[in-house]
Motif scaffolding. Structure first.
Motif, PDB file in Angstrom:
ATOM      1  N   SER A   1     -44.286 -20.612 -35.571  1.00  0.00           N
ATOM      2  CA  SER A   1     -44.667 -20.744 -34.158  1.00  0.00           C
ATOM      3  C   SER A   1     -44.497 -19.430 -33.395  1.00  0.00           C
ATOM      4  O   SER A   1     -44.964 -19.313 -32.265  1.00  0.00           O
ATOM      5  CB  SER A   1     -43.852 -21.852 -33.497  1.00  0.00           C
ATOM      6  N   GLU A   2     -43.858 -18.430 -34.007  1.00  0.00           N
ATOM      7  CA  GLU A   2     -43.629 -17.144 -33.348  1.00  0.00           C
ATOM      8  C   GLU A   2     -44.645 -16.071 -33.726  1.00  0.00           C
ATOM      9  O   GLU A   2     -44.632 -14.984 -33.147  1.00  0.00           O
ATOM     10  CB  GLU A   2     -42.235 -16.624 -33.696  1.00  0.00           C
ATOM     11  N   ILE A   3     -45.513 -16.340 -34.681  1.00  0.00           N
ATOM     12  CA  ILE A   3     -46.430 -15.318 -35.181  1.00  0.00           C
ATOM     13  C   ILE A   3     -47.613 -15.184 -34.225  1.00  0.00           C
ATOM     14  O   ILE A   3     -48.350 -16.135 -33.983  1.00  0.00           O
ATOM     15  CB  ILE A   3     -46.939 -15.665 -36.599  1.00  0.00           C
ATOM     16  N   ARG A   4     -47.788 -13.985 -33.686  1.00  0.00           N
ATOM     17  CA  ARG A   4     -48.884 -13.686 -32.762  1.00  0.00           C
ATOM     18  C   ARG A   4     -49.727 -12.567 -33.352  1.00  0.00           C
ATOM     19  O   ARG A   4     -49.245 -11.763 -34.148  1.00  0.00           O
ATOM     20  CB  ARG A   4     -48.357 -13.245 -31.392  1.00  0.00           C
ATOM     21  N   ALA A   5     -50.959 -12.488 -32.904  1.00  0.00           N
ATOM     22  CA  ALA A   5     -51.874 -11.459 -33.388  1.00  0.00           C
ATOM     23  C   ALA A   5     -52.882 -11.143 -32.293  1.00  0.00           C
ATOM     24  O   ALA A   5     -52.991 -11.860 -31.295  1.00  0.00           O
ATOM     25  CB  ALA A   5     -52.593 -11.957 -34.642  1.00  0.00           C
ATOM     26  N   SER A   6     -53.621 -10.084 -32.509  1.00  0.00           N
ATOM     27  CA  SER A   6     -54.719  -9.748 -31.596  1.00  0.00           C
ATOM     28  C   SER A   6     -55.812  -9.054 -32.395  1.00  0.00           C
ATOM     29  O   SER A   6     -55.541  -8.421 -33.416  1.00  0.00           O
ATOM     30  CB  SER A   6     -54.238  -8.863 -30.451  1.00  0.00           C
ATOM     31  N   PRO A   7     -57.051  -9.186 -31.933  1.00  0.00           N
ATOM     32  CA  PRO A   7     -58.142  -8.480 -32.607  1.00  0.00           C
ATOM     33  C   PRO A   7     -57.898  -6.976 -32.574  1.00  0.00           C
ATOM     34  O   PRO A   7     -57.242  -6.457 -31.669  1.00  0.00           O
ATOM     35  CB  PRO A   7     -59.379  -8.849 -31.774  1.00  0.00           C
ATOM     36  N   LYS A   8     -58.427  -6.276 -33.576  1.00  0.00           N
ATOM     37  CA  LYS A   8     -58.242  -4.823 -33.643  1.00  0.00           C
ATOM     38  C   LYS A   8     -58.980  -4.111 -32.514  1.00  0.00           C
ATOM     39  O   LYS A   8     -58.578  -3.033 -32.091  1.00  0.00           O
ATOM     40  CB  LYS A   8     -58.718  -4.292 -34.994  1.00  0.00           C
ATOM     41  N   HIS A   9     -60.076  -4.723 -32.059  1.00  0.00           N
ATOM     42  CA  HIS A   9     -60.891  -4.134 -31.004  1.00  0.00           C
ATOM     43  C   HIS A   9     -61.183  -5.205 -29.968  1.00  0.00           C
ATOM     44  O   HIS A   9     -61.272  -6.391 -30.303  1.00  0.00           O
ATOM     45  CB  HIS A   9     -62.211  -3.592 -31.572  1.00  0.00           C
ATOM     46  N   PRO A  10     -61.377  -4.810 -28.701  1.00  0.00           N
ATOM     47  CA  PRO A  10     -61.736  -5.803 -27.684  1.00  0.00           C
ATOM     48  C   PRO A  10     -63.053  -6.501 -28.049  1.00  0.00           C
ATOM     49  O   PRO A  10     -63.976  -5.879 -28.563  1.00  0.00           O
ATOM     50  CB  PRO A  10     -61.922  -4.962 -26.415  1.00  0.00           C
ATOM     51  N   ILE A  11     -63.096  -7.817 -27.812  1.00  0.00           N
ATOM     52  CA  ILE A  11     -64.318  -8.591 -28.029  1.00  0.00           C
ATOM     53  C   ILE A  11     -64.515  -9.526 -26.844  1.00  0.00           C
ATOM     54  O   ILE A  11     -63.541  -9.986 -26.235  1.00  0.00           O
ATOM     55  CB  ILE A  11     -64.286  -9.387 -29.359  1.00  0.00           C
ATOM     56  N   LYS A  12     -65.778  -9.742 -26.517  1.00  0.00           N
ATOM     57  CA  LYS A  12     -66.093 -10.622 -25.390  1.00  0.00           C
ATOM     58  C   LYS A  12     -65.561 -12.025 -25.661  1.00  0.00           C
ATOM     59  O   LYS A  12     -65.780 -12.575 -26.733  1.00  0.00           O
ATOM     60  CB  LYS A  12     -67.601 -10.690 -25.151  1.00  0.00           C
ATOM     61  N   GLY A  13     -64.838 -12.567 -24.695  1.00  0.00           N
ATOM     62  CA  GLY A  13     -64.259 -13.886 -24.820  1.00  0.00           C
ATOM     63  C   GLY A  13     -62.754 -13.858 -25.039  1.00  0.00           C
ATOM     64  O   GLY A  13     -62.068 -14.855 -24.872  1.00  0.00           O
ATOM     65  N   TRP A  14     -62.218 -12.685 -25.419  1.00  0.00           N
ATOM     66  CA  TRP A  14     -60.782 -12.531 -25.623  1.00  0.00           C
ATOM     67  C   TRP A  14     -60.182 -11.956 -24.350  1.00  0.00           C
ATOM     68  O   TRP A  14     -60.691 -10.979 -23.800  1.00  0.00           O
ATOM     69  CB  TRP A  14     -60.530 -11.606 -26.803  1.00  0.00           C
ATOM     70  N   ASN A  15     -59.080 -12.530 -23.870  1.00  0.00           N
ATOM     71  CA  ASN A  15     -58.485 -12.077 -22.609  1.00  0.00           C
ATOM     72  C   ASN A  15     -57.565 -10.869 -22.757  1.00  0.00           C
ATOM     73  O   ASN A  15     -56.953 -10.433 -21.787  1.00  0.00           O
ATOM     74  CB  ASN A  15     -57.748 -13.241 -21.925  1.00  0.00           C
ATOM     75  N   GLY A  16     -57.422 -10.330 -23.964  1.00  0.00           N
ATOM     76  CA  GLY A  16     -56.625  -9.131 -24.183  1.00  0.00           C
ATOM     77  C   GLY A  16     -55.176  -9.390 -24.556  1.00  0.00           C
ATOM     78  O   GLY A  16     -54.459  -8.465 -24.931  1.00  0.00           O
TER      79      GLY A  16
ATOM     80  N   ARG B   1     -52.058 -11.203 -26.834  1.00  0.00           N
ATOM     81  CA  ARG B   1     -51.822 -11.675 -28.204  1.00  0.00           C
ATOM     82  C   ARG B   1     -51.923 -13.203 -28.210  1.00  0.00           C
ATOM     83  O   ARG B   1     -51.567 -13.852 -27.232  1.00  0.00           O
ATOM     84  CB  ARG B   1     -50.454 -11.202 -28.688  1.00  0.00           C
ATOM     85  N   VAL B   2     -52.397 -13.743 -29.315  1.00  0.00           N
ATOM     86  CA  VAL B   2     -52.599 -15.190 -29.444  1.00  0.00           C
ATOM     87  C   VAL B   2     -51.875 -15.690 -30.689  1.00  0.00           C
ATOM     88  O   VAL B   2     -51.488 -14.904 -31.560  1.00  0.00           O
ATOM     89  CB  VAL B   2     -54.109 -15.546 -29.524  1.00  0.00           C
ATOM     90  N   ASP B   3     -51.704 -16.991 -30.772  1.00  0.00           N
ATOM     91  CA  ASP B   3     -51.145 -17.566 -31.999  1.00  0.00           C
ATOM     92  C   ASP B   3     -52.011 -17.103 -33.167  1.00  0.00           C
ATOM     93  O   ASP B   3     -53.247 -17.170 -33.105  1.00  0.00           O
ATOM     94  CB  ASP B   3     -51.150 -19.091 -31.932  1.00  0.00           C
ATOM     95  N   ALA B   4     -51.370 -16.660 -34.228  1.00  0.00           N
ATOM     96  CA  ALA B   4     -52.097 -16.054 -35.346  1.00  0.00           C
ATOM     97  C   ALA B   4     -53.096 -17.008 -35.982  1.00  0.00           C
ATOM     98  O   ALA B   4     -54.139 -16.574 -36.470  1.00  0.00           O
ATOM     99  CB  ALA B   4     -51.117 -15.530 -36.385  1.00  0.00           C
ATOM    100  N   TRP B   5     -52.822 -18.310 -35.983  1.00  0.00           N
ATOM    101  CA  TRP B   5     -53.765 -19.256 -36.584  1.00  0.00           C
ATOM    102  C   TRP B   5     -55.106 -19.186 -35.863  1.00  0.00           C
ATOM    103  O   TRP B   5     -56.147 -19.401 -36.484  1.00  0.00           O
ATOM    104  CB  TRP B   5     -53.212 -20.688 -36.577  1.00  0.00           C
ATOM    105  N   ARG B   6     -55.087 -18.887 -34.586  1.00  0.00           N
ATOM    106  CA  ARG B   6     -56.332 -18.821 -33.805  1.00  0.00           C
ATOM    107  C   ARG B   6     -57.217 -17.668 -34.285  1.00  0.00           C
ATOM    108  O   ARG B   6     -58.409 -17.837 -34.506  1.00  0.00           O
ATOM    109  CB  ARG B   6     -56.020 -18.658 -32.317  1.00  0.00           C
TER     110      ARG B   6
ATOM    111  N   ALA C   1     -59.159 -21.647 -25.900  1.00  0.00           N
ATOM    112  CA  ALA C   1     -59.471 -22.967 -25.346  1.00  0.00           C
ATOM    113  C   ALA C   1     -58.982 -24.152 -26.174  1.00  0.00           C
ATOM    114  O   ALA C   1     -58.379 -25.075 -25.636  1.00  0.00           O
ATOM    115  CB  ALA C   1     -60.980 -23.095 -25.121  1.00  0.00           C
ATOM    116  N   VAL C   2     -59.244 -24.152 -27.447  1.00  0.00           N
ATOM    117  CA  VAL C   2     -58.951 -25.327 -28.267  1.00  0.00           C
ATOM    118  C   VAL C   2     -57.443 -25.483 -28.460  1.00  0.00           C
ATOM    119  O   VAL C   2     -56.715 -24.506 -28.601  1.00  0.00           O
ATOM    120  CB  VAL C   2     -59.690 -25.259 -29.626  1.00  0.00           C
ATOM    121  N   SER C   3     -56.985 -26.721 -28.445  1.00  0.00           N
ATOM    122  CA  SER C   3     -55.561 -26.970 -28.677  1.00  0.00           C
ATOM    123  C   SER C   3     -55.295 -27.082 -30.176  1.00  0.00           C
ATOM    124  O   SER C   3     -56.158 -27.527 -30.941  1.00  0.00           O
ATOM    125  CB  SER C   3     -55.114 -28.253 -27.978  1.00  0.00           C
ATOM    126  N   VAL C   4     -54.111 -26.709 -30.572  1.00  0.00           N
ATOM    127  CA  VAL C   4     -53.734 -26.792 -31.976  1.00  0.00           C
ATOM    128  C   VAL C   4     -53.718 -28.250 -32.439  1.00  0.00           C
ATOM    129  O   VAL C   4     -54.012 -28.542 -33.594  1.00  0.00           O
ATOM    130  CB  VAL C   4     -52.384 -26.082 -32.233  1.00  0.00           C
TER     131      VAL C   4
END
Length: 186
Positions: free
Chosen positions: A32-47, A49-54, A99-102
């Motif tokens: 539940s502590e693992i977070r990640a982010s895309p390597k580059h900005p992409i449209k739709g991402w708020n910038g 870090r998000v739960d890694a499963w996402r 948007a989607v819930s786990v």
């Protein structure tokens, strides 16, 4: 073809394990502590870090839908403009990353949880198939297996899983295990 898919899955697991070891990760954090982010900005991402499963779900599902002949694409393509609509939209990225819930997608989380926890274990010939099996745990009350690794990963995932996970029971391999399994079912 199935054999080659299992071989490919095994190689992907080995590569992911090597990546984790090269990065210096020594043990699992709580999933539940693992977070990640895309390597580059992409449209739709708020910038943020998000739960890694996402992120892994976004990348994996996008890859699958981009491949002609992949079952996901075959299922959706008749109803959705996958290439010029869905996969190009910021809503697609926003759906997966924010948007989607786990709770709505427990199988996605279970695949990710298994995949992530597997990176800290020795890869076996069954590792690729185990990831697929993990997605069925949402309908399972008990897992009886001689695969200690499967049970260990089940227990790593349990505290953070978005759904109840089955009881895991380790039995010996071979005829003794068959007898233990039959006894456990009575």
């Amino acid at each position: 073809m199935e054999g080659s898919l299992l071989e490919q899955a095994g190689q992907q697991i080995k590569d992911a394990r090597k990546e984790m070891l090269d990065a210096g990760w020594k043990s699992n954090l709580s999933l539940s502590e693992i977070r990640a982010s895309p390597k580059h900005p992409i449209k739709g991402w708020n910038g943020e870090r998000v739960d890694a499963w996402r992120l892994e779900s976004l990348v994996g599902t996008t890859y699958a839908l981009s491949r002609p002949g992949h079952p996901y694409r075959d299922w959706l393509h008749p109803f959705v403009d996958v290439d010029r609509g869905l996969l190009q939209s910021s809503a697609w990225v926003e759906f997966w990353l924010h948007a989607v819930s786990v709770q709505a997608l427990p199988r996605q989380w279970l695949r990710w949880g298994h995949s992530f926890a597997q990176r800290f274990r020795k890869v076996s010939p069954g590792s690729g198939g185990d990831n697929q099996l993990f997605s069925y745990l949402t309908e399972t009350d008990r897992v009886i297996t001689a695969d200690k690794g499967f049970i260990d990963i089940l227990e790593v995932c349990r505290p953070s899983a978005p759904c109840a996970l089955p009881v895991g029971q380790l039995v010996p391999a071979g005829p003794e295990g068959a007898e233990a399994t039959i006894a456990a079912l009575h």
